[in-house]
Design a protein around this motif. Structure first.
Motif, PDB file in Angstrom:
ATOM      1  N   HIS A  98       0.853  -1.183   0.000  1.00  0.00           N
ATOM      2  CA  HIS A  98       0.000   0.000   0.000  1.00  0.00           C
ATOM      3  C   HIS A  98       0.892   1.237   0.000  1.00  0.00           C
ATOM      4  CE1 HIS A  98      -3.990   1.853   0.405  1.00  0.00           C
ATOM      5  NE2 HIS A  98      -3.314   2.836   0.968  1.00  0.00           N
ATOM      6  N   VAL A  99       0.541   2.190  -0.848  1.00  0.00           N
ATOM      7  CA  VAL A  99       1.346   3.396  -1.036  1.00  0.00           C
ATOM      8  C   VAL A  99       0.601   4.609  -0.498  1.00  0.00           C
ATOM      9  CG1 VAL A  99       2.582   4.829  -2.704  1.00  0.00           C
ATOM     10  CG2 VAL A  99       2.302   2.372  -3.141  1.00  0.00           C
ATOM     11  N   TRP A 100       1.252   5.325   0.401  1.00  0.00           N
ATOM     12  CA  TRP A 100       0.731   6.611   0.875  1.00  0.00           C
ATOM     13  C   TRP A 100       1.478   7.713   0.148  1.00  0.00           C
ATOM     14  CZ3 TRP A 100       0.509   2.325   3.828  1.00  0.00           C
ATOM     15  CH2 TRP A 100      -0.676   2.105   4.553  1.00  0.00           C
ATOM     16  N   VAL A 101       0.744   8.549  -0.591  1.00  0.00           N
ATOM     17  CA  VAL A 101       1.333   9.647  -1.351  1.00  0.00           C
ATOM     18  C   VAL A 101       1.021  10.951  -0.630  1.00  0.00           C
ATOM     19  CG1 VAL A 101       1.392  10.883  -3.545  1.00  0.00           C
ATOM     20  CG2 VAL A 101       1.104   8.396  -3.523  1.00  0.00           C
ATOM     21  N   VAL A 102       2.063  11.615  -0.152  1.00  0.00           N
ATOM     22  CA  VAL A 102       1.904  12.869   0.586  1.00  0.00           C
ATOM     23  C   VAL A 102       2.280  14.022  -0.331  1.00  0.00           C
ATOM     24  CG1 VAL A 102       2.697  14.238   2.540  1.00  0.00           C
ATOM     25  CG2 VAL A 102       2.384  11.766   2.796  1.00  0.00           C
ATOM     26  N   ALA A 124      -4.690   5.272 -11.556  1.00  0.00           N
ATOM     27  CA  ALA A 124      -4.757   4.156 -10.604  1.00  0.00           C
ATOM     28  C   ALA A 124      -6.033   3.351 -10.809  1.00  0.00           C
ATOM     29  CB  ALA A 124      -4.676   4.688  -9.177  1.00  0.00           C
ATOM     30  N   ALA A 125      -7.144   4.038 -11.073  1.00  0.00           N
ATOM     31  CA  ALA A 125      -8.416   3.331 -11.303  1.00  0.00           C
ATOM     32  C   ALA A 125      -8.360   2.516 -12.588  1.00  0.00           C
ATOM     33  CB  ALA A 125      -9.559   4.337 -11.354  1.00  0.00           C
ATOM     34  N   SER A 126      -7.808   3.111 -13.658  1.00  0.00           N
ATOM     35  CA  SER A 126      -7.760   2.408 -14.939  1.00  0.00           C
ATOM     36  C   SER A 126      -6.833   1.201 -14.897  1.00  0.00           C
ATOM     37  CB  SER A 126      -7.321   3.368 -16.047  1.00  0.00           C
ATOM     38  OG  SER A 126      -5.963   3.746 -15.883  1.00  0.00           O
ATOM     39  N   ARG A 127      -5.814   1.238 -14.033  1.00  0.00           N
ATOM     40  CA  ARG A 127      -4.871   0.122 -13.931  1.00  0.00           C
ATOM     41  C   ARG A 127      -5.268  -0.868 -12.821  1.00  0.00           C
ATOM     42  NH1 ARG A 127      -2.530  -2.103 -16.372  1.00  0.00           N
ATOM     43  NH2 ARG A 127      -0.270  -2.084 -16.039  1.00  0.00           N
ATOM     44  N   GLY A 128      -6.399  -0.602 -12.184  1.00  0.00           N
ATOM     45  CA  GLY A 128      -6.920  -1.538 -11.197  1.00  0.00           C
ATOM     46  C   GLY A 128      -6.182  -1.549  -9.875  1.00  0.00           C
ATOM     47  N   VAL A 129      -5.524  -0.437  -9.513  1.00  0.00           N
ATOM     48  CA  VAL A 129      -4.758  -0.412  -8.268  1.00  0.00           C
ATOM     49  C   VAL A 129      -5.206   0.715  -7.334  1.00  0.00           C
ATOM     50  CG1 VAL A 129      -2.708  -1.552  -9.180  1.00  0.00           C
ATOM     51  CG2 VAL A 129      -2.930   0.933  -9.417  1.00  0.00           C
ATOM     52  N   SER A 130      -6.409   1.183  -7.495  1.00  0.00           N
ATOM     53  CA  SER A 130      -6.894   2.264  -6.622  1.00  0.00           C
ATOM     54  C   SER A 130      -6.807   1.877  -5.153  1.00  0.00           C
ATOM     55  CB  SER A 130      -8.345   2.621  -6.971  1.00  0.00           C
ATOM     56  OG  SER A 130      -8.423   3.230  -8.234  1.00  0.00           O
ATOM     57  N   SER A 131      -7.093   0.608  -4.854  1.00  0.00           N
ATOM     58  CA  SER A 131      -7.069   0.168  -3.460  1.00  0.00           C
ATOM     59  C   SER A 131      -5.661   0.128  -2.880  1.00  0.00           C
ATOM     60  CB  SER A 131      -7.705  -1.223  -3.343  1.00  0.00           C
ATOM     61  OG  SER A 131      -6.964  -2.175  -4.102  1.00  0.00           O
ATOM     62  N   CYS A 132      -4.660   0.215  -3.738  1.00  0.00           N
ATOM     63  CA  CYS A 132      -3.267   0.185  -3.281  1.00  0.00           C
ATOM     64  C   CYS A 132      -2.743   1.573  -2.925  1.00  0.00           C
ATOM     65  CB  CYS A 132      -2.364  -0.415  -4.358  1.00  0.00           C
ATOM     66  SG  CYS A 132      -2.728  -2.122  -4.784  1.00  0.00           S
ATOM     67  N   PHE A 133      -3.523   2.616  -3.169  1.00  0.00           N
ATOM     68  CA  PHE A 133      -3.035   3.982  -2.983  1.00  0.00           C
ATOM     69  C   PHE A 133      -3.943   4.778  -2.054  1.00  0.00           C
ATOM     70  CE2 PHE A 133      -0.737   2.865  -6.769  1.00  0.00           C
ATOM     71  CZ  PHE A 133       0.431   3.616  -6.706  1.00  0.00           C
ATOM     72  N   THR A 134      -3.316   5.596  -1.234  1.00  0.00           N
ATOM     73  CA  THR A 134      -4.008   6.631  -0.472  1.00  0.00           C
ATOM     74  C   THR A 134      -3.305   7.944  -0.751  1.00  0.00           C
ATOM     75  OG1 THR A 134      -4.668   5.119   1.303  1.00  0.00           O
ATOM     76  CG2 THR A 134      -4.641   7.485   1.814  1.00  0.00           C
ATOM     77  N   PHE A 135      -4.028   8.896  -1.356  1.00  0.00           N
ATOM     78  CA  PHE A 135      -3.468  10.215  -1.611  1.00  0.00           C
ATOM     79  C   PHE A 135      -3.812  11.098  -0.414  1.00  0.00           C
ATOM     80  CE2 PHE A 135      -3.348   8.294  -5.713  1.00  0.00           C
ATOM     81  CZ  PHE A 135      -2.269   8.900  -6.365  1.00  0.00           C
ATOM     82  N   VAL A 136      -2.833  11.318   0.423  1.00  0.00           N
ATOM     83  CA  VAL A 136      -3.033  11.963   1.715  1.00  0.00           C
ATOM     84  C   VAL A 136      -3.271  13.457   1.575  1.00  0.00           C
ATOM     85  CG1 VAL A 136      -1.999  12.361   3.988  1.00  0.00           C
ATOM     86  CG2 VAL A 136      -1.589  10.206   2.792  1.00  0.00           C
TER      87      VAL A 136
END
Length: 407
Positions: free
Chosen positions: A249-253, A266-278
């Motif tokens: 899981h990636v936190w982007v600050v 992220a949505a188009s590549r199917g990884v939205s659940s792997c990211f949190t844009f803080v």
């Protein structure tokens, strides 16, 4: 008692607690304020409450925010990525540039008479301060921070600005030794006046108690302005290609204009659940962000000497970074991190997978990261001492020059 009156000129400086522009410049001046009386000249922003007059955490720092345009238009200098990125996003803002530069020059000229020395950040401020220094007979020191030197190799305008800064600065400071060496090669006649002072990290990062997470997943931290230069699109693609993407899981600050495109990617590549844009996090909360991560990723396409990497190393985080000149002296592939080619999503994905596969190795590289930071980088207090030494050297050289002129 203050030993030196310093006039500082910069295009980026945090004017409010939630500002993210020029935090490293602020950190330097806060530590210098123990021995220097500092006045900072910088652009105002578009906040309706108006610019602040002082740095709340350092009462001896006085801020002079230059209002170079109507309030709603003051968005050129204090946004994500600074002036250059602002112009790239909205070229029409170029018409604001003369007012900004003239405003900074005029305020600097008015305040210079009560300063012992002028310190400029970036080459454009060095060019302006150099002109003020000649008019007011004040020594000028310019700090080059990487992006300005890199642009000078691609643009004759930036090369001219750098030439002016070099010509009129008594001492030039670079934020890495590699940058200083390259600059000495470009300006051999000034080699003795070019020095390196490495940006440090706050003590709070060194004090983080790093522990191995019991979770089998990988907590990834990435920090920066959400602009194309920072390469967050490559990070999204790398996670999508990683074998163990379901375990990371990636936190982007950070904030910026690329937030929505990155969310869509992220949505188009199917990884939205792997990211949190803080979003933007106050500087005081950043040590907590670093303490809750297992690895730090820098996917930038270009950097000077990134302070976020310094903070990651001081925190005891192994670093996965693009193989950039400003990073090479800090991150060693296989020792305290991984180096991958710029725009190489496959290599970045492989490094992330390796970090998950071998937790013991990840921990070892983290220990090596902190050891390197302690031995080779240091704190902002160390950085301030380096600057103080060069400030005094510039004043001494200026006094000798004046004495020789009188004789």
């Amino acid at each position: 008692m203050k030993t030196l009156r310093l006039l500082a000129l910069t295009t980026s400086y945090p004017l409010r607690p939630d500002s993210c522009a020029g935090l490293f410049v602020q950190s330097l001046y806060r530590h210098l304020s123990a021995t220097c009386a500092i006045e900072v000249v910088c652009p105002a922003d578009s906040n309706p409450t108006g610019p602040t007059s002082g740095d709340g955490a350092a009462s001896d720092i006085q801020i002079h925010a230059v209002r170079y345009a109507p309030r709603a238009w003051r968005t050129l200098a204090q946004g994500s990525g600074g002036v250059v990125t602002g112009l790239q996003r909205a070229p029409w803002k170029a018409f604001l540039l003369p007012g900004l530069l003239l405003g900074l020059f005029w305020r600097c000229l008015l305040l210079a008479s009560r300063a012992d020395l002028i310190h400029a950040n970036w080459s454009v401020c060095g060019a302006l301060a150099g002109a003020v220094g000649r008019l007011r007979r004040k020594p000028v020191i310019t700090t080059l921070r990487g992006s300005d030197v890199a642009r000078s190799t691609r643009s004759w305008v930036d090369r001219m600005i750098l030439d002016l800064a070099m010509r009129n600065s008594r001492i030039v400071i670079c934020v890495s030794e590699a940058m200083a060496e390259n600059l000495r090669a470009q300006y051999p006649q000034r080699s003795a006046d070019i020095h390196a002072c490495l940006n440090g990290a706050d003590d709070a990062f060194f004090q983080i108690d790093r522990k191995i997470s019991a979770d089998a997943g990988l907590r990834v931290l990435a920090v920066g302005n959400l602009i194309r230069l920072k390469g967050f699109d490559v990070l999204v693609e790398a996670v999508a290609r990683a074998r163990h993407r379901d375990r990371m899981h990636v936190w982007v600050v950070g904030g910026g204009p690329e937030r929505e495109p990155l969310l869509a990617q992220a949505a188009s590549r199917g990884v939205s659940s792997c990211f949190t844009f803080v979003g933007i996090v106050p500087a005081t909360d950043m040590p907590k962000c670093f303490s809750e991560a297992d690895v730090f990723v820098l996917s930038s396409r270009s950097e000077g000497r990134p302070n976020v990497v310094v903070e990651a190393l001081a925190s005891g985080l192994p670093v996965i970074s693009t193989d950039l000149e400003g990073v090479q002296g800090m991150v060693s592939n296989g020792d305290n991190g991984w180096l991958v080619a710029v725009d190489d999503a496959d290599a970045l994905a492989a490094a992330l997978d390796q970090a998950i596969d071998n937790r013991a190795e990840l921990h070892r590289r983290g220990e090596r990261a902190r050891t390197f930071a302690q031995n080779r980088i240091g704190t902002w207090a160390d950085t301030a001492r380096c600057y103080e030494t060069l400030f005094l050297a510039a004043l001494t050289a200026d006094e000798r020059h004046r004495s020789s002129c009188v004789e």
